[in-house]
Design a protein around this motif. Sequence first.
Motif, PDB file in Angstrom:
ATOM      1  N   ILE A 450       4.773  10.781  -5.254  1.00  0.00           N
ATOM      2  CA  ILE A 450       4.030   9.561  -4.922  1.00  0.00           C
ATOM      3  C   ILE A 450       4.861   8.805  -3.891  1.00  0.00           C
ATOM      4  N   ALA A 451       4.204   8.334  -2.839  1.00  0.00           N
ATOM      5  CA  ALA A 451       4.879   7.522  -1.829  1.00  0.00           C
ATOM      6  C   ALA A 451       4.135   6.209  -1.653  1.00  0.00           C
ATOM      7  N   GLY A 452       4.884   5.179  -1.318  1.00  0.00           N
ATOM      8  CA  GLY A 452       4.295   3.892  -0.982  1.00  0.00           C
ATOM      9  C   GLY A 452       4.788   3.457   0.381  1.00  0.00           C
ATOM     10  N   VAL A 453       3.860   3.076   1.261  1.00  0.00           N
ATOM     11  CA  VAL A 453       4.260   2.539   2.559  1.00  0.00           C
ATOM     12  C   VAL A 453       4.932   1.197   2.303  1.00  0.00           C
ATOM     13  N   SER A 454       6.192   1.099   2.672  1.00  0.00           N
ATOM     14  CA  SER A 454       7.045  -0.013   2.247  1.00  0.00           C
ATOM     15  C   SER A 454       6.586  -1.363   2.788  1.00  0.00           C
ATOM     16  N   ASN A 455       6.721  -2.387   1.956  1.00  0.00           N
ATOM     17  CA  ASN A 455       6.481  -3.764   2.386  1.00  0.00           C
ATOM     18  C   ASN A 455       7.792  -4.542   2.505  1.00  0.00           C
ATOM     19  N   VAL A 456       8.905  -3.823   2.621  1.00  0.00           N
ATOM     20  CA  VAL A 456      10.229  -4.444   2.690  1.00  0.00           C
ATOM     21  C   VAL A 456      10.595  -4.727   4.142  1.00  0.00           C
ATOM     22  N   GLY A 457      11.117  -5.916   4.383  1.00  0.00           N
ATOM     23  CA  GLY A 457      11.614  -6.282   5.701  1.00  0.00           C
ATOM     24  C   GLY A 457      12.889  -7.080   5.573  1.00  0.00           C
ATOM     25  N   ASN A 458      13.216  -7.841   6.598  1.00  0.00           N
ATOM     26  CA  ASN A 458      14.466  -8.609   6.552  1.00  0.00           C
ATOM     27  C   ASN A 458      14.260 -10.044   6.101  1.00  0.00           C
ATOM     28  N   GLU A 459      13.050 -10.397   5.655  1.00  0.00           N
ATOM     29  CA  GLU A 459      12.852 -11.711   5.046  1.00  0.00           C
ATOM     30  C   GLU A 459      13.790 -11.852   3.849  1.00  0.00           C
TER      31      GLU A 459
END
Length: 709
Positions: A450-459
């Motif tokens: 299972i993969a998730g397109v990441s919602n992680v950034g530098n905020e």
Amino acid sequence: MRKTLLLLSLLCVAHLLHAEDGYDLWLRYNRIDNNDLLISYRKTITAIHVAGQSPTMGAVKKELELGLNGLLDTHIAVTNKPANNTLIAGTLEALADLKLEDKPTGPEGFLIVSKVIDGKHYTIITGNTAAGVLYGTFHLLRLLQTHQPIEKLHIISTPRVKLRLLNHWDNLNRYVERGYAGISIWNWHTLPDYIDDRYIDYARANASVGINGTVLNNVNANATVLTAPYLQKVAALANVLRPYGIRVYLSARFSAPIEIGRLKTADPLNDTVRQWWQAKAKEIYQLIPDFGGFLVKANSEGQPGPQSYGRNHADGANMMADAVAPFGGIVIWRAFVYDPQANDRFKQAYAEFTPLDGKFRKNVLVQVKNGPIDFQPREPFSPLFGAMPQTPLMMEFQLTQEYLGQGTHLVYEAPLFKEVLDADTHAKGPNSTVAKVIDGSLYEHTLSGIAGVSNVGNERNWTGHLFGQANWYALGRLAWDYNLTSEQIATEWIRQTFSNNPAVVASIKEIMLSSREAVVNYMTPLGLHHIMGNGHHYGPAPWSNKAPRPDWDPVYYHKADATGIGFDRTASGTNALEQYQPAVRKLYADSNTCSDQYLLWFHHVSWQHKMHSGRTLWNELCHKYQQGVDSVSAMQHRWEQLKSHIDPERFHQVQMLLAIQHKDAIWWRNVCLLYFQTFSKMPFPANYEKPDHTLEYYQQQRFPYAPGN
């Protein structure tokens, strides 16, 4: 005395108003605020003994010290020899003398057990590998964070899915495709020499929910990442992530042999091309022995691929799979393809990939989006699931909310994930769920993912919207155990992120569990889909019909006209329904019995069509859009009631974003209904809140700098 009391009072107020910025995610190891539980925990665990010297066991030791000292608000001694009430962590091999009757299974499973040995009470965390011990460590800390009893533990847990990945759509210039939480967390310019502490905290967060791999770069790949200087940077990140059980993967550009290898072709059947990829794989594995492999987007949206040379997807995937196979690597080949000449974009992936079933190498996974179009607020499951029995399929979800209000709207996605995972493909009779397809059990595949397109950034809070963290958390928890419910996962996350106060948990949970259906209702109710603005995909533009290709235009999907609305995918239309098993087709084939949720996905129906509610389609559409707006109003009201229970910074941040979401929900409702009314010619129902602008006003609005453009 008065001065002392005043000082104490000020200190108490300062403590109560202490703001948090969300950086700690769900790993807030704050002091347990239940005194009875705190006393019980302190009695149960008075010391820590960690057996083993590997980097992963070092991570276990650090996490236990950080977590227990913070949660129990006391110094927990780290001992060389276990004493009474000691927490013991180590692999089965390291703890062989304990002669444990129960054993965890697999390389990542863990056992947590309370045990009395020679009159002494121990809490034991063990696994077949150090990674299993690490996962067990985070599980124990989660029990403490969520105020669960730990005196008599007997927990055996093994992940249901082998590969549990984040896919970063991050470019080397730090711009993130469809990224709504700032720029990329990977600072390629300062790597490999500067290692940001944020990378370590990212690894901790992923390991805490069982995520064991990360694809560092965008699927719209840049071949530069495969050059020697950048592979040194990738190796530096791999070194940071490795102790936390996380392998790195790279999105590979299919034309890399031309762009950085100076070859004249990238034909997968060309011997020189095959040798180039083999040499490149060897170079990578010399730097990163546990490199996971390649993710490839090919012959989709302008990306190069094997079809450019008259070859098929299996030819391309197998060529790359052969290159990484000697090192234990895999290739993940995306099934997101669509042809602008096709009569229905829905059908394209199935048409291209099912003829190739059984033709992929054993170390190839085909990665399929959860639905047949593109991460819409609601989609039926992709018909590929259950249609390729000889090929392991990997699920692709999207955490970054491209079509769900992006980093601005509160949308808890676990219900969306569960809706797809629990869907029955009927591929081998009833209960052939999508989950059983992707965990490999339905067709006895050993490779699963299972993969998730990441919602992680530098905020600072990682995901832009504080509640975006819950989607990252939910992906990991469901990839580990898809039998968990959306409610269970929400409860865990709330207790770790905000509070264990029952009233707070209940109120936030109500907000979260209602949020996905709210966004469906104020954006795309009754099976409408892909009616967002071109480019940014943020707001509504159902009138749009001037994109470079028709399947990028909303009018392609809703097909509104004077007679009705919706996309006919039955036998009288494009017959996309034929791609499902007969039992699934039966669910959707008749517009009178089809679920309201998918009606306009599969049928073009009259504005006067009688809905299950008794309302006409037009009135039901109006009702749903208004219901969506009302749901956001209710979310705002519940959040306001929590003001005294949430720290000011996080409370105010969510408060402001909910106000934007409410305004956007009204915008969606007004735009869509005004536009569709030009076809239905029907009035708004009585007592309906009338739009405050004309359709022309909304059509003239422009958003040239919206994220995603």
